[in-house]
Design a protein around this motif. Sequence first.
Motif, PDB file in Angstrom:
ATOM      1  N   GLU A 159       1.112  -1.562  -0.448  1.00  0.00           N
ATOM      2  CA  GLU A 159      -0.188   0.066   0.023  1.00  0.00           C
ATOM      3  C   GLU A 159       0.303   1.191   0.154  1.00  0.00           C
ATOM      4  N   LYS A 160       1.563   1.390   1.118  1.00  0.00           N
ATOM      5  CA  LYS A 160       2.522   1.913   0.629  1.00  0.00           C
ATOM      6  C   LYS A 160       3.643   2.567  -0.685  1.00  0.00           C
ATOM      7  N   LEU A 161       4.092   1.660  -0.936  1.00  0.00           N
ATOM      8  CA  LEU A 161       4.472   1.425  -2.679  1.00  0.00           C
ATOM      9  C   LEU A 161       3.965   2.572  -3.042  1.00  0.00           C
ATOM     10  N   ALA A 162       2.221   1.713  -4.098  1.00  0.00           N
ATOM     11  CA  ALA A 162       1.381   2.497  -4.033  1.00  0.00           C
ATOM     12  C   ALA A 162       1.810   3.864  -4.103  1.00  0.00           C
ATOM     13  N   ALA A 163       0.855   3.955  -3.279  1.00  0.00           N
ATOM     14  CA  ALA A 163       1.116   5.500  -2.805  1.00  0.00           C
ATOM     15  C   ALA A 163       2.414   6.281  -3.134  1.00  0.00           C
ATOM     16  N   ASP A 164       3.274   5.708  -3.043  1.00  0.00           N
ATOM     17  CA  ASP A 164       4.319   6.883  -2.874  1.00  0.00           C
ATOM     18  C   ASP A 164       4.533   6.941  -4.784  1.00  0.00           C
ATOM     19  N   THR A 165       4.780   5.577  -5.248  1.00  0.00           N
ATOM     20  CA  THR A 165       4.308   5.343  -6.890  1.00  0.00           C
ATOM     21  C   THR A 165       3.569   6.059  -7.799  1.00  0.00           C
ATOM     22  N   GLU A 166       2.201   5.775  -6.845  1.00  0.00           N
ATOM     23  CA  GLU A 166       0.933   6.150  -8.175  1.00  0.00           C
ATOM     24  C   GLU A 166       0.927   4.837  -8.894  1.00  0.00           C
ATOM     25  N   LEU A 167       1.587   3.669  -9.258  1.00  0.00           N
ATOM     26  CA  LEU A 167       0.531   2.808  -9.219  1.00  0.00           C
ATOM     27  C   LEU A 167      -0.025   1.985  -8.860  1.00  0.00           C
ATOM     28  N   PRO A 168      -1.277   1.233  -9.755  1.00  0.00           N
ATOM     29  CA  PRO A 168      -1.767   0.037  -9.021  1.00  0.00           C
ATOM     30  C   PRO A 168      -1.393  -0.888  -8.088  1.00  0.00           C
ATOM     31  N   LYS A 169      -1.812  -0.796  -7.162  1.00  0.00           N
ATOM     32  CA  LYS A 169      -1.181  -1.965  -5.989  1.00  0.00           C
ATOM     33  C   LYS A 169      -1.459  -3.356  -6.087  1.00  0.00           C
ATOM     34  N   SER A 170      -2.309  -3.404  -7.550  1.00  0.00           N
ATOM     35  CA  SER A 170      -1.523  -5.158  -8.197  1.00  0.00           C
ATOM     36  C   SER A 170      -0.622  -5.093  -8.655  1.00  0.00           C
ATOM     37  N   GLN A 171      -0.329  -4.149  -9.338  1.00  0.00           N
ATOM     38  CA  GLN A 171       1.531  -4.263 -10.262  1.00  0.00           C
ATOM     39  C   GLN A 171       2.398  -3.824  -8.859  1.00  0.00           C
ATOM     40  N   VAL A 172       1.898  -2.932  -7.614  1.00  0.00           N
ATOM     41  CA  VAL A 172       3.064  -3.089  -7.160  1.00  0.00           C
ATOM     42  C   VAL A 172       3.276  -5.181  -6.246  1.00  0.00           C
ATOM     43  N   SER A 173       2.365  -5.269  -5.897  1.00  0.00           N
ATOM     44  CA  SER A 173       1.947  -6.268  -5.337  1.00  0.00           C
ATOM     45  C   SER A 173       3.423  -7.406  -5.979  1.00  0.00           C
ATOM     46  N   ALA A 174       2.905  -7.898  -7.640  1.00  0.00           N
ATOM     47  CA  ALA A 174       3.149  -7.986  -8.797  1.00  0.00           C
ATOM     48  C   ALA A 174       5.279  -7.995  -8.251  1.00  0.00           C
ATOM     49  N   VAL A 175       6.164  -7.416  -8.401  1.00  0.00           N
ATOM     50  CA  VAL A 175       7.225  -6.637  -8.166  1.00  0.00           C
ATOM     51  C   VAL A 175       7.243  -7.018  -7.013  1.00  0.00           C
ATOM     52  N   VAL A 176       6.537  -6.995  -6.511  1.00  0.00           N
ATOM     53  CA  VAL A 176       7.108  -6.789  -4.893  1.00  0.00           C
ATOM     54  C   VAL A 176       7.434  -9.080  -4.669  1.00  0.00           C
ATOM     55  N   SER A 177       6.348  -9.450  -4.693  1.00  0.00           N
ATOM     56  CA  SER A 177       6.019 -10.879  -5.611  1.00  0.00           C
ATOM     57  C   SER A 177       7.323 -11.425  -6.543  1.00  0.00           C
ATOM     58  N   ALA A 178       7.753 -11.112  -6.888  1.00  0.00           N
ATOM     59  CA  ALA A 178       9.008 -10.867  -7.965  1.00  0.00           C
ATOM     60  C   ALA A 178      10.817 -10.766  -7.558  1.00  0.00           C
ATOM     61  N   PHE A 179      10.597  -9.782  -6.818  1.00  0.00           N
ATOM     62  CA  PHE A 179      11.600  -9.673  -5.985  1.00  0.00           C
ATOM     63  C   PHE A 179      11.466 -10.433  -4.930  1.00  0.00           C
ATOM     64  N   GLU A 180      11.176 -11.091  -4.201  1.00  0.00           N
ATOM     65  CA  GLU A 180      11.543 -12.069  -3.082  1.00  0.00           C
ATOM     66  C   GLU A 180      11.372 -13.428  -4.283  1.00  0.00           C
ATOM     67  N   ASP A 181      10.614 -13.655  -4.893  1.00  0.00           N
ATOM     68  CA  ASP A 181      11.006 -14.752  -5.686  1.00  0.00           C
ATOM     69  C   ASP A 181      12.072 -15.295  -5.535  1.00  0.00           C
ATOM     70  N   THR A 182      13.092 -14.065  -7.180  1.00  0.00           N
ATOM     71  CA  THR A 182      13.874 -13.968  -7.638  1.00  0.00           C
ATOM     72  C   THR A 182      15.046 -13.829  -6.437  1.00  0.00           C
ATOM     73  N   ILE A 183      15.057 -13.390  -5.263  1.00  0.00           N
ATOM     74  CA  ILE A 183      15.926 -13.239  -4.173  1.00  0.00           C
ATOM     75  C   ILE A 183      16.256 -14.742  -3.738  1.00  0.00           C
ATOM     76  N   VAL A 184      15.003 -15.528  -3.514  1.00  0.00           N
ATOM     77  CA  VAL A 184      14.554 -16.874  -2.754  1.00  0.00           C
ATOM     78  C   VAL A 184      15.167 -17.827  -3.434  1.00  0.00           C
ATOM     79  N   ALA A 185      15.373 -17.891  -4.656  1.00  0.00           N
ATOM     80  CA  ALA A 185      15.782 -18.666  -6.322  1.00  0.00           C
ATOM     81  C   ALA A 185      17.315 -18.654  -6.128  1.00  0.00           C
ATOM     82  N   GLU A 186      17.616 -17.530  -5.996  1.00  0.00           N
ATOM     83  CA  GLU A 186      19.510 -16.992  -6.323  1.00  0.00           C
ATOM     84  C   GLU A 186      20.164 -16.990  -5.390  1.00  0.00           C
TER      85      GLU A 186
END
Length: 91
Positions: A8-35
């Motif tokens: 919610e905070k990132l979506a408000a700060d970047t003015e992006l939809p929560k769905s896009q921010v959620s997808a980016v955060v999940s991809a970030f987590e998945d990438t870190i874990v996989a690496e």
Amino acid sequence: MNKSELIEKLAADTELPKSQVSAVVSAFEDTIVAEVKSGNKVSLPGFLTFEKGHRAARTGKNPQTGEPLQIAAADVPKVKVGKSFKDAVNS
């Protein structure tokens, strides 16, 4: 702050939809874990470094009975905080 509050905070700060921010955060987590799982180090200079560590097998003891027990070796995640992050928290 939990994950949904962060999104919610990132979506408000970047003015992006929560769905896009959620997808980016999940991809970030998945990438870190996989690496890290594959043994690679992920470094965000000045912020955080993620890597895989190894804990050797050792003998411990059961805290209730005091009996010795074998603790198996394990790979563990390690996170190191960068200098600029530390400095920001301490100022």
